[in-house]
Motif scaffolding. Structure first.
Motif, PDB file in Angstrom:
ATOM      1  N   GLU A 100       0.828  -1.211   0.000  1.00 26.33           N
ATOM      2  CA  GLU A 100       0.000   0.000   0.000  1.00 26.33           C
ATOM      3  C   GLU A 100       0.861   1.260   0.000  1.00 26.33           C
ATOM      4  OE1 GLU A 100      -3.551   2.087   2.648  1.00 26.33           O
ATOM      5  OE2 GLU A 100      -2.622   0.242   3.366  1.00 26.33           O
ATOM      6  N   SER A 101       1.984   1.232   0.709  1.00 26.91           N
ATOM      7  CA  SER A 101       2.851   2.415   0.778  1.00 26.91           C
ATOM      8  C   SER A 101       3.357   2.813  -0.606  1.00 26.91           C
ATOM      9  CB  SER A 101       4.035   2.164   1.720  1.00 26.91           C
ATOM     10  OG  SER A 101       4.795   1.055   1.272  1.00 26.91           O
ATOM     11  N   ILE A 102       3.682   1.848  -1.445  1.00 25.09           N
ATOM     12  CA  ILE A 102       4.170   2.142  -2.797  1.00 25.09           C
ATOM     13  C   ILE A 102       3.037   2.653  -3.671  1.00 25.09           C
ATOM     14  CG2 ILE A 102       5.154   1.151  -4.903  1.00 25.09           C
ATOM     15  CD1 ILE A 102       6.714  -0.753  -3.006  1.00 25.09           C
ATOM     16  N   GLN A 103       1.877   2.031  -3.563  1.00 25.61           N
ATOM     17  CA  GLN A 103       0.728   2.488  -4.342  1.00 25.61           C
ATOM     18  C   GLN A 103       0.391   3.938  -4.008  1.00 25.61           C
ATOM     19  OE1 GLN A 103      -2.651  -0.241  -4.411  1.00 25.61           O
ATOM     20  NE2 GLN A 103      -1.288  -1.921  -3.852  1.00 25.61           N
ATOM     21  N   LEU A 104       0.372   4.264  -2.713  1.00 29.73           N
ATOM     22  CA  LEU A 104       0.052   5.623  -2.289  1.00 29.73           C
ATOM     23  C   LEU A 104       1.162   6.588  -2.711  1.00 29.73           C
ATOM     24  CD1 LEU A 104      -1.780   7.574  -0.741  1.00 29.73           C
ATOM     25  CD2 LEU A 104      -0.533   6.947   1.342  1.00 29.73           C
ATOM     26  N   GLY A 105       2.411   6.209  -2.464  1.00 27.58           N
ATOM     27  CA  GLY A 105       3.536   7.073  -2.820  1.00 27.58           C
ATOM     28  C   GLY A 105       3.572   7.388  -4.303  1.00 27.58           C
ATOM     29  N   ALA A 106       3.417   6.381  -5.135  1.00 25.15           N
ATOM     30  CA  ALA A 106       3.435   6.587  -6.591  1.00 25.15           C
ATOM     31  C   ALA A 106       2.266   7.466  -7.024  1.00 25.15           C
ATOM     32  CB  ALA A 106       3.409   5.246  -7.321  1.00 25.15           C
ATOM     33  N   SER A 107       1.099   7.244  -6.436  1.00 29.25           N
ATOM     34  CA  SER A 107      -0.074   8.062  -6.778  1.00 29.25           C
ATOM     35  C   SER A 107       0.194   9.536  -6.488  1.00 29.25           C
ATOM     36  CB  SER A 107      -1.297   7.606  -5.977  1.00 29.25           C
ATOM     37  OG  SER A 107      -1.667   6.300  -6.341  1.00 29.25           O
ATOM     38  N   PHE A 129      12.788   1.488  -3.457  1.00 31.42           N
ATOM     39  CA  PHE A 129      12.977   2.926  -3.656  1.00 31.42           C
ATOM     40  C   PHE A 129      11.981   3.355  -4.708  1.00 31.42           C
ATOM     41  CE2 PHE A 129      17.918   3.296  -2.940  1.00 31.42           C
ATOM     42  CZ  PHE A 129      17.741   3.234  -1.568  1.00 31.42           C
ATOM     43  N   LEU A 130      11.281   4.449  -4.458  1.00 28.93           N
ATOM     44  CA  LEU A 130      10.558   5.164  -5.504  1.00 28.93           C
ATOM     45  C   LEU A 130      11.445   6.366  -5.803  1.00 28.93           C
ATOM     46  CD1 LEU A 130       6.750   5.450  -4.591  1.00 28.93           C
ATOM     47  CD2 LEU A 130       7.718   4.652  -6.750  1.00 28.93           C
ATOM     48  N   VAL A 131      11.789   6.571  -7.061  1.00 21.26           N
ATOM     49  CA  VAL A 131      12.686   7.654  -7.458  1.00 21.26           C
ATOM     50  C   VAL A 131      11.955   8.518  -8.475  1.00 21.26           C
ATOM     51  CG1 VAL A 131      14.956   8.208  -8.411  1.00 21.26           C
ATOM     52  CG2 VAL A 131      14.641   6.063  -7.157  1.00 21.26           C
ATOM     53  N   ALA A 132      12.021   9.839  -8.280  1.00 19.49           N
ATOM     54  CA  ALA A 132      11.320  10.739  -9.197  1.00 19.49           C
ATOM     55  C   ALA A 132      12.088  12.045  -9.344  1.00 19.49           C
ATOM     56  CB  ALA A 132       9.908  11.019  -8.697  1.00 19.49           C
ATOM     57  N   THR A 133      11.837  12.712 -10.452  1.00 19.89           N
ATOM     58  CA  THR A 133      12.454  14.004 -10.743  1.00 19.89           C
ATOM     59  C   THR A 133      11.432  15.116 -10.506  1.00 19.89           C
ATOM     60  OG1 THR A 133      13.857  12.973 -12.412  1.00 19.89           O
ATOM     61  CG2 THR A 133      13.610  15.364 -12.534  1.00 19.89           C
ATOM     62  N   LEU A 190      10.696   0.098   6.467  1.00 21.49           N
ATOM     63  CA  LEU A 190      11.181  -1.118   5.810  1.00 21.49           C
ATOM     64  C   LEU A 190      10.591  -1.345   4.426  1.00 21.49           C
ATOM     65  CD1 LEU A 190      11.303  -3.566   8.839  1.00 21.49           C
ATOM     66  CD2 LEU A 190      13.210  -2.385   7.736  1.00 21.49           C
ATOM     67  N   ASP A 191       9.400  -0.801   4.169  1.00 22.63           N
ATOM     68  CA  ASP A 191       8.757  -0.957   2.859  1.00 22.63           C
ATOM     69  C   ASP A 191       9.394  -0.084   1.786  1.00 22.63           C
ATOM     70  OD1 ASP A 191       6.807  -2.805   3.384  1.00 22.63           O
ATOM     71  OD2 ASP A 191       5.132  -1.397   3.362  1.00 22.63           O
ATOM     72  N   LEU A 192       9.636   1.186   2.115  1.00 19.92           N
ATOM     73  CA  LEU A 192       9.835   2.169   1.055  1.00 19.92           C
ATOM     74  C   LEU A 192      10.625   3.391   1.494  1.00 19.92           C
ATOM     75  CD1 LEU A 192       8.916   3.306  -1.786  1.00 19.92           C
ATOM     76  CD2 LEU A 192       6.922   4.217  -0.575  1.00 19.92           C
ATOM     77  N   MET A 193      11.471   3.871   0.581  1.00 16.83           N
ATOM     78  CA  MET A 193      12.080   5.199   0.673  1.00 16.83           C
ATOM     79  C   MET A 193      11.799   5.895  -0.657  1.00 16.83           C
ATOM     80  SD  MET A 193      15.722   4.425   2.486  1.00 16.83           S
ATOM     81  CE  MET A 193      16.063   5.983   3.281  1.00 16.83           C
ATOM     82  N   VAL A 194      11.314   7.137  -0.576  1.00 17.25           N
ATOM     83  CA  VAL A 194      11.035   7.922  -1.778  1.00 17.25           C
ATOM     84  C   VAL A 194      12.168   8.934  -1.948  1.00 17.25           C
ATOM     85  CG1 VAL A 194       9.409   9.463  -2.946  1.00 17.25           C
ATOM     86  CG2 VAL A 194       8.541   7.675  -1.406  1.00 17.25           C
TER      87      VAL A 194
END
Length: 141
Positions: free
Chosen positions: A9-16, A41-45, A88-92
């Motif tokens: 869920e953390s990735i789905q929310l973060g990406a959204s 990792f979610l990586v964005a510019t 532990l799930d995610l770093m943006v």
């Protein structure tokens, strides 16, 4: 291609949130079995520090509202790189373009599975409430 509903869920929310606030070149790096600190990792510019701050604020607000882990934010004005730590799930990781090329996380973690994410896969039905209508860039000013 990983299916959205297979992701935490953390990735789905973060990406959204990244897509709603117009982050560019959004990548997901799967680090499971490679790095102990976090699974993804979610990586964005970002185009500006103002956009970066808006995304960090929205991530913090939405993770709290959804009772998802949020350990903190690493951000300093002028550095052009910020990190939202969701445990532990995610770093943006948010970068301005030049800094992203310099740090090159996709090269550093090339042994992880790297995917380009598509905005249409992460659109939230209720997304218009906080981020404004699609194309309404006034939210970032």
């Amino acid at each position: 291609m990983t299916k959205k509903n297979e992701l935490p869920e953390s990735i789905q929310l973060g990406a959204s949130i990244l897509f709603e606030l117009r982050a560019q070149n959004v990548q997901l790096i799967d680090l499971r079995g490679i790095k102990d600190v976090t699974d993804f990792f979610l990586v964005a510019t970002c185009e500006s520090e103002a956009q970066m701050q808006a995304i960090l604020n929205e991530l913090h607000k939405e993770f709290k509202a959804n009772k998802l882990s949020s350990l903190g934010v690493e951000y300093k004005e002028g550095v052009r790189w910020a990190v939202f730590d969701a445990g532990l799930d995610l770093m943006v990781h948010l970068f301005e373009e030049e800094k992203r090329a310099e740090i090159s996380l996709d090269r550093l973690y090339a042994d992880g599975k790297i995917e380009e994410l598509n905005e249409e896969d992460f659109a939230r039905e209720a997304s218009k409430k906080s981020a404004g209508k699609a194309g309404d860039d006034n939210e970032l000013v």
